[in-house]
Motif scaffolding. Structure first.
Motif, PDB file in Angstrom:
ATOM      1  N   ASP A 165       0.825  -1.206   0.000  1.00 52.79           N
ATOM      2  CA  ASP A 165       0.000   0.000   0.000  1.00 52.79           C
ATOM      3  C   ASP A 165       0.859   1.255   0.000  1.00 52.79           C
ATOM      4  OD1 ASP A 165      -2.381  -1.188  -0.148  1.00 52.79           O
ATOM      5  OD2 ASP A 165      -2.943  -0.956   1.936  1.00 52.79           O
ATOM      6  N   SER A 166       1.904   1.254   0.814  1.00 52.87           N
ATOM      7  CA  SER A 166       2.732   2.442   0.953  1.00 52.87           C
ATOM      8  C   SER A 166       3.572   2.714  -0.288  1.00 52.87           C
ATOM      9  CB  SER A 166       3.645   2.308   2.179  1.00 52.87           C
ATOM     10  OG  SER A 166       4.547   1.228   2.006  1.00 52.87           O
ATOM     11  N   MET A 168       2.248   2.601  -3.405  1.00 52.09           N
ATOM     12  CA  MET A 168       1.341   2.889  -4.515  1.00 52.09           C
ATOM     13  C   MET A 168       1.756   4.132  -5.287  1.00 52.09           C
ATOM     14  SD  MET A 168      -2.352   1.992  -2.804  1.00 52.09           S
ATOM     15  CE  MET A 168      -3.233   2.681  -4.209  1.00 52.09           C
ATOM     16  N   PHE A 169       2.420   5.057  -4.609  1.00 53.74           N
ATOM     17  CA  PHE A 169       2.818   6.292  -5.289  1.00 53.74           C
ATOM     18  C   PHE A 169       3.785   6.009  -6.430  1.00 53.74           C
ATOM     19  CE2 PHE A 169       6.299   5.629  -2.373  1.00 53.74           C
ATOM     20  CZ  PHE A 169       7.406   6.115  -3.025  1.00 53.74           C
ATOM     21  N   GLN A 172       2.513   6.119 -10.046  1.00 47.41           N
ATOM     22  CA  GLN A 172       1.853   7.331 -10.512  1.00 47.41           C
ATOM     23  C   GLN A 172       2.617   8.066 -11.607  1.00 47.41           C
ATOM     24  OE1 GLN A 172      -1.274   8.197  -9.213  1.00 47.41           O
ATOM     25  NE2 GLN A 172      -1.049   6.164  -8.306  1.00 47.41           N
ATOM     26  N   GLU A 367      -1.161  10.702  -3.944  1.00 46.30           N
ATOM     27  CA  GLU A 367      -0.427   9.570  -3.393  1.00 46.30           C
ATOM     28  C   GLU A 367       0.966   9.987  -2.941  1.00 46.30           C
ATOM     29  OE1 GLU A 367      -1.922   6.660  -2.820  1.00 46.30           O
ATOM     30  OE2 GLU A 367      -3.683   7.709  -3.579  1.00 46.30           O
ATOM     31  N   GLU A 368       1.564  10.918  -3.646  1.00 45.96           N
ATOM     32  CA  GLU A 368       2.893  11.400  -3.258  1.00 45.96           C
ATOM     33  C   GLU A 368       2.823  12.199  -1.960  1.00 45.96           C
ATOM     34  OE1 GLU A 368       5.069  11.766  -7.638  1.00 45.96           O
ATOM     35  OE2 GLU A 368       3.769  13.374  -6.908  1.00 45.96           O
ATOM     36  N   GLY A 370       0.777  11.548   0.453  1.00 50.93           N
ATOM     37  CA  GLY A 370       0.715  10.516   1.477  1.00 50.93           C
ATOM     38  C   GLY A 370       2.067   9.891   1.744  1.00 50.93           C
ATOM     39  N   MET A 402      -8.464  10.376  -3.004  1.00 51.19           N
ATOM     40  CA  MET A 402      -7.260   9.905  -2.331  1.00 51.19           C
ATOM     41  C   MET A 402      -7.460   8.466  -1.868  1.00 51.19           C
ATOM     42  SD  MET A 402      -5.314  12.150   0.555  1.00 51.19           S
ATOM     43  CE  MET A 402      -3.525  12.203   0.643  1.00 51.19           C
ATOM     44  N   SER A 403      -6.438   7.640  -2.029  1.00 51.88           N
ATOM     45  CA  SER A 403      -6.542   6.272  -1.540  1.00 51.88           C
ATOM     46  C   SER A 403      -6.606   6.269  -0.016  1.00 51.88           C
ATOM     47  CB  SER A 403      -5.349   5.440  -2.009  1.00 51.88           C
ATOM     48  OG  SER A 403      -4.170   5.836  -1.339  1.00 51.88           O
ATOM     49  N   CYS A 405      -4.953   4.434   1.994  1.00 55.72           N
ATOM     50  CA  CYS A 405      -3.601   4.372   2.547  1.00 55.72           C
ATOM     51  C   CYS A 405      -2.987   5.759   2.657  1.00 55.72           C
ATOM     52  CB  CYS A 405      -2.727   3.469   1.686  1.00 55.72           C
ATOM     53  SG  CYS A 405      -0.998   3.391   2.207  1.00 55.72           S
ATOM     54  N   ALA A 406      -3.075   6.537   1.572  1.00 51.47           N
ATOM     55  CA  ALA A 406      -2.513   7.891   1.590  1.00 51.47           C
ATOM     56  C   ALA A 406      -3.236   8.766   2.600  1.00 51.47           C
ATOM     57  CB  ALA A 406      -2.603   8.507   0.192  1.00 51.47           C
TER      58      ALA A 406
END
Length: 830
Positions: A165-166, A168-169, A172, A367-368, A370, A402-403, A405-406
């Motif tokens: 999850d962490s 995911m960025f 992008q 995502e970034e 987050g 936003m996801s 996780c983020a």
């Protein structure tokens, strides 16, 4: 050492039988078992080869047992290099191209014993561990698509990979492909026959393997089907390949070493594999010759391998600190992510990166943002309020995009910095509740904990969390259970399903008792959260206050004496029927001294407290009518205590007002160290000592309620009366202590001598942070304090911050009238 080689021909065997090497103790023989005919009736192809048994006298051995399962045969195609292109200097044995091959299932069991003294240089037998693992042909199984996050069943939600999850960025922007490794990218599978040829080539070439060939073999072998990875890693040839990669590590180019690391990631080689330390040392030596992309990529590969590489990170971050202005936006985000996974970074570098974050804030995607927040949070770095306000402004209107996780990662940083952003919190109430069922329980815990840390009482969020937890409570770690209890207790909020919610978490605490041996702080956190809500599970409290648990507490990195003291003091007041363990008087004394010392430095001297104290002294008639102290030290806040008679006239009780008087009392307590017991009185009257006395610890000038009962329960201990062979010398200090009454000024609130004719006021000069954010709802600790004060007979008088702080800017006459009203109108006149 004597070596005996015995060669035998076996009468029969499996198809393409291989030759094995077995090293055994004291010449013990290991035979290759003869294969039984296949149960399915398929004909066997027999081809016997020489079996080699190597005997050594008393060797030290390492034995690997291997029993591969059957695999499905697939149609193979021409192999493409996993690295994308063949490197210069690659060598490989000639082999014909394979087309479609269908083989049958073969069961093969053997044992490999590795001897440390065997050199892999030109001494290892040319063993043929290249026996192909044939498989039964069968139809290709359809691959079901992965469900979307919101469609996942509950079990899959809880097992969702937080580390993935962490990252995911990284999907992008295309620029991340050169900065990190994506394990989800499929590779063309390597045919098993080609694997066999590679392993045979390794055993043949041995020390003649050149760097290019080693890299090629690593890349190809890493493309085996996943089910083949574990058997491959136990092969002697693979260990030999790893050995030569370390031995010839200086001969590799940096890009070749990176290609080998990628192969190790695909093969999921364990972090404690013997190649990891040499590779880290080599990359440390090359760090200053590598570019930013290579440094970040290698750090990401170490992360994928699960290796902690502090030396490499330290060297890399030193390089980054010198070239931080050259970082592109993707490089900046990836660097902060790597720093977070390493859990620390130089503060000077983090300040430089924070500057870049502020400059590029408008260019980050959600995502970034987050990832940036999570990296700084894990590295224990607090962003400035300016950065956090900018982040809140950027994402508030786009939280739905936003996801989860983020979103949780941003919440962590807001919690850590204690920065409040109204629009962000309001949007949370719209976005978070519908997502709770699809967020893993750890993420749900962080949401509730963030609300508690920010003092944000959002009933819709807390109700959604509370309704979700009971059905998923078994997925909670001990940390999650404790934080849920702390969050709701701290916010002083009872959800609609409160009993079911709390009962499920208390049951989970019981199930997790074994975990608290490793993480005792979590049990204490959960019990304090329960105490705020007036819930006291006696069996858990008995364990938490036991000597065994206190010893566990002392081994942690946290100072938890004050938390133990808070729990013990609350149990004493609110659980009169509790008969279990209690905190030792010595620990009570230590915790009280720490809290009183802090109060004298930070609380008693606050301007709003001093102003109220001065005016009350003027109204009531002097310092002896009011006392600024902590009536209940375990609740950690001060009180202005005032006594009134039935006619609402002030009663003097505070006769220790000057610093000199306070110091005299402390010195006497230090010299005496105990109160007069019956045994001591007998000595004084009869001139003889019985040799036993109840040793009592007098905590401080301020004593907690119920302390006499705790002292009386202590076991008598021997005391040395060396002052006189037949008794105790009567000093002035001792006589003064002996003549003190229970109602003396040094014992202002002893429960043994209640004063029903008096009304005791506990005036609270409250601060803004005693309430939930922008509400008049008291937090759990302060609500518990008022509950306990009332239980002890005090009348609680509130100087609400929204009134008193406003009056501090008004005239003194208004403040006098306000306090006069608060004191004298707090009780009805008879």
């Amino acid at each position: 050492m004597t070596t005996v080689i015995i060669c035998r021909r076996l009468p029969g065997g499996v198809s393409r039988a291989a030759t094995f090497s077995t090293v055994s103790r004291s010449g013990a023989k290991r035979m290759i078992p003869r294969r039984k005919p296949e149960e399915d009736g398929n004909p066997q192809v027999t081809d016997s080869k020489a079996e080699v048994i190597l005997r050594l006298q008393n060797p030290v051995e390492y034995r690997i047992f291997y029993n591969p399962s059957a695999y499905m045969a697939t149609k193979t195609t021409s192999y493409q290099n996993a690295a994308g292109s063949h490197m210069a200097g690659d060598e490989r044995p000639s082999a014909s191209k394979f087309s479609s091959i269908v083989t049958k299932q073969v069961q093969n069991t053997y044992s490999i014993t590795w001897h440390r003294s065997l050199s892999t240089k030109n001494t290892m037998l040319h063993l043929e561990f290249s026996k192909p693992f044939s498989t039964q042909a069968g139809p290709k199984q359809p691959v079901e698509p992965k469900p979307k996050r919101d469609e996942m069943p509950d079990v899959e939600v809880q097992a969702y990979h937080s580390k993935e999850d962490s990252r995911m960025f990284q999907k992008q922007r295309p620029e991340y492909s050169s900065l990190c490794y994506d394990t989800s990218i499929p590779v063309e599978p390597l045919p098993l026959e080609e694997r066999d040829l590679i392993l045979h080539s390794i055993s043949t070439l041995k020390s003649e393997l050149v760097p290019g060939t080693i890299v090629e073999y690593f890349c190809k072998l890493s493309c085996l089907p996943v089910e083949q990875h574990t058997p491959l890693k136990s092969h002697a040839e693979f260990m030999m390949l790893c050995h030569y990669s370390v031995k010839k590590i200086k001969m590799f180019s940096t890009s070749e070493l990176i290609a080998i690391l990628k192969a190790l990631v695909r093969l999921t080689v364990l972090p404690n594999h013997f190649v990891m330390s040499p590779y880290e040392r080599e990359f440390c030596l090359r760090a200053w010759t590598m570019n930013l992309e290579q440094l970040l990529l290698v750090a990401d590969l170490w992360r994928c391998l699960g290796c902690t590489v502090p030396h490499y990170l330290r060297v890399s971050l030193s390089y980054m600190s010198m070239h931080w202005e050259s970082l592109t936006l993707p490089q900046l985000v990836q660097l902060v992510y790597i720093i977070g996974e390493g859990r620390k970074a130089p503060q000077d570098l983090m300040r430089k990166l924070e500057t870049l974050v502020l400059v590029n804030l408008d260019s980050f995607n959600l995502e970034e943002v987050g990832a940036i927040c999570l990296g700084a949070f894990k590295a224990h770095y607090r962003f400035s309020e300016q950065v956090m306000q900018g982040i809140g402004d950027k994402i508030s209107s786009r939280l739905e995009d936003m996801s989860s996780c983020a979103l949780v990662n941003v919440l962590k940083m807001f919690r850590y910095t204690h920065v409040d952003h109204v629009d962000f919190m309001k949007q949370l109430e719209k976005v978070v509740p519908p997502r709770i069922p699809s967020i893993g329980i750890q993420g749900v815990m962080h949401i509730s904990l963030s609300c508690a840390a920010l003092r944000y009482l959002s009933k819709c969020i807390l109700n959604a969390v509370a309704s979700s937890v009971p059905s998923r409570v078994t997925y909670c770690r001990s940390k999650d259970t404790a934080k849920f209890l702390w969050s709701y207790g701290s916010l002083n909020y009872e959800p609609p399903n409160g009993e079911r919610f709390y009962n499920s978490l208390i049951q989970q605490l019981h199930r997790q008792l074994h975990e608290f041996r490793k993480f005792p702080e979590h049990l204490l956190t959960g019990l304090l959260g329960l105490a705020f809500t007036e819930r006291y599970p006696y069996d858990l409290i008995n364990y938490a206050l036991s000597n065994e648990f206190i010893q566990l507490i002392n081994k942690t990195k946290f100072d938890l004496k004050r938390d133990l003291f808070t729990l013990d003091g609350s149990v004493e007041i609110e659980c009169p029927d509790y008969k279990g363990s209690r905190l030792m008087p010595q620990l009570q004394q230590e915790a009280t001294e720490v809290l009183l010392s802090f109060a004298e430095r930070e609380i008693y001297v606050k301007p709003e407290v001093q102003e109220a104290l001065t005016i009350l002294e003027n109204i009531l008639g002097g310092p002896k009518y009011v006392k600024n102290h902590m009536i209940l030290p375990h609740t950690r806040t001060n009180d202005l205590e005032v006594h009134l008679d039935p006619d609402r006239n002030p009663v003097p009780f505070n006769f220790i007002t000057s610093p000199a008087d306070k110091q005299v009392v402390k010195d006497e307590q230090k010299d005496i160290g105990k109160s007069p017991s019956d045994d001591l009185m007998n000595q004084l009257l009869n001139g003889k000592s019985s040799g036993r006395s109840s040793e009592i610890y007098d905590k401080t000038e301020v004593q907690t309620h119920g302390q006499k009962r705790a002292r009386d329960e202590q076991t008598p201990s021997p005391v040395d009366y060396s002052a006189s062979p037949d008794g105790v010398t009567l000093t002035d200090s001792l006589l003064k202590v002996l003549t003190k009454s229970a109602t003396s000024p040094e014992h202002p609130s002893s429960p043994a001598t209640p004063q029903p004719a008096r009304v005791k006021l506990a005036i609270q000069v409250v601060a803004r942070n005693h309430y939930c954010y922008k509400t008049k709802h008291l937090l759990g600790l302060h609500n518990m304090k008022r509950r306990q004060l009332r239980r002890l007979g005090y009348v609680v008088v509130e100087l609400e911050f929204w009134e008193w702080f406003q009056l501090l800017r008004e005239t003194r006459a208004k403040r006098v009238n306000y306090l006069r009203h608060k004191v004298f109108d707090s009780i009805p006149q008879k």
